[in-house]
Design a protein around this motif. Structure first.
Motif, mmCIF file in Angstrom:
data_model
loop_
_atom_site.group_PDB
_atom_site.id
_atom_site.type_symbol
_atom_site.label_atom_id
_atom_site.label_comp_id
_atom_site.label_asym_id
_atom_site.label_seq_id
_atom_site.Cartn_x
_atom_site.Cartn_y
_atom_site.Cartn_z
ATOM 1 N N GLN A 127 -0.958 -6.724 -5.319
ATOM 2 C CA GLN A 127 0.488 -6.690 -5.479
ATOM 3 C C GLN A 127 0.838 -6.770 -6.974
ATOM 4 O OE1 GLN A 127 2.464 -6.140 -2.859
ATOM 5 N NE2 GLN A 127 0.608 -6.093 -1.576
ATOM 6 N N PRO A 128 2.099 -6.477 -7.361
ATOM 7 C CA PRO A 128 2.462 -6.551 -8.785
ATOM 8 C C PRO A 128 2.148 -7.896 -9.432
ATOM 9 C CG PRO A 128 4.174 -5.399 -7.567
ATOM 10 C CD PRO A 128 3.208 -5.902 -6.547
ATOM 11 N N TYR A 191 -1.531 -1.768 -8.813
ATOM 12 C CA TYR A 191 -0.862 -2.040 -7.532
ATOM 13 C C TYR A 191 -1.398 -1.094 -6.463
ATOM 14 C CZ TYR A 191 2.690 -1.650 -3.918
ATOM 15 O OH TYR A 191 3.337 -1.581 -2.715
#
Length: 221
Positions: A127-128, A191
């Motif tokens: 994820q970011p 990502y």
């Protein structure tokens, strides 16, 4: 009735005269005048005399002239302060499509079945927050409770080339903090990448990276 009132006044006047004669015989009027309070005197202000005394000095400095002090302007030193609540700069983070992320997860699932059994394993989609800004990697809590130490420890991440990267494992938060950024940056994690973690020791993970396919027209966050 009038006679009774007159007799009362005569007897009262007679007692007053008798008391007056007794006071005069005892000189009470003169005594009362002698004990009259005298007028109050105004207190004089207290005068404090100041004396100049010689300041005692150490024998080492007795024969030396007194020091002269001067005011010196000092430049103010600016101390940098830590700023909280700063937003992460994720403007250059390219987001993969949902189809590409799903494809990477599917490849990671196939890899799980291909690895030899006997070692605890799990997969994680990036994820970011894992690859930019905070660089914090949370691990599955049920996996950590069953397989990882109950206290903070140094967790070694070993990539497919055999290079080792020490990271800080926080037991209460069930995640990797210090050192994870170095691993993510060194391997250019993005990502949507899917990572497979295989626990090959009490505090050592073998990490497999499945890259996500990002088109040139990928969306930016």
């Amino acid at each position: 009735m009038v006679v009774a009132k007159k007799s009362y006044e005569d007897s009262r006047r007679k007692r007053v005269e008798e008391n007056k004669k007794r006071m005069e015989s005892l000189n009470l009027p003169l005594l009362s005048q002698a004990f009259k309070p005298s007028p109050t005197k105004q207190a004089k202000p207290r005068v404090v005399q100041k004396q100049v005394a010689e300041v005692r000095r150490s024998t080492r400095f007795a024969n030396k002239p007194a020091p002269i002090y001067k005011e010196v302007a000092l430049d103010r030193v600016a101390i940098p302060r830590r700023i909280f609540g700063r937003k992460r700069n994720l403007s250059n983070l390219v987001l993969a499509s949902s189809e590409a992320v799903a494809e990477a997860k599917e490849k990671a699932e196939k890899l799980l079945w291909c690895l030899p059994p006997g070692c605890p394993i799990f997969k994680k989609s990036m994820q970011p927050s894992h690859v930019a800004g905070g660089f914090w990697l949370g691990l599955p809590s049920n996996f950590s409770e069953r397989n990882l130490p109950s206290h903070d420890a140094v967790m070694i991440l070993i990539d497919e080339d055999g290079d080792e990267y020490p990271t800080k494992y926080l037991a209460k938060k069930s995640g990797l903090s210090g050192g994870w950024k170095g691993f993510a940056v060194a391997h250019h994690l993005a990502y949507g990448d899917a990572l497979v973690f295989q626990l090959i020791g009490r505090t050592a993970f073998k990490v497999f990276i499945i890259r996500v396919n990002v088109s040139e027209e990928g969306n930016k966050l």
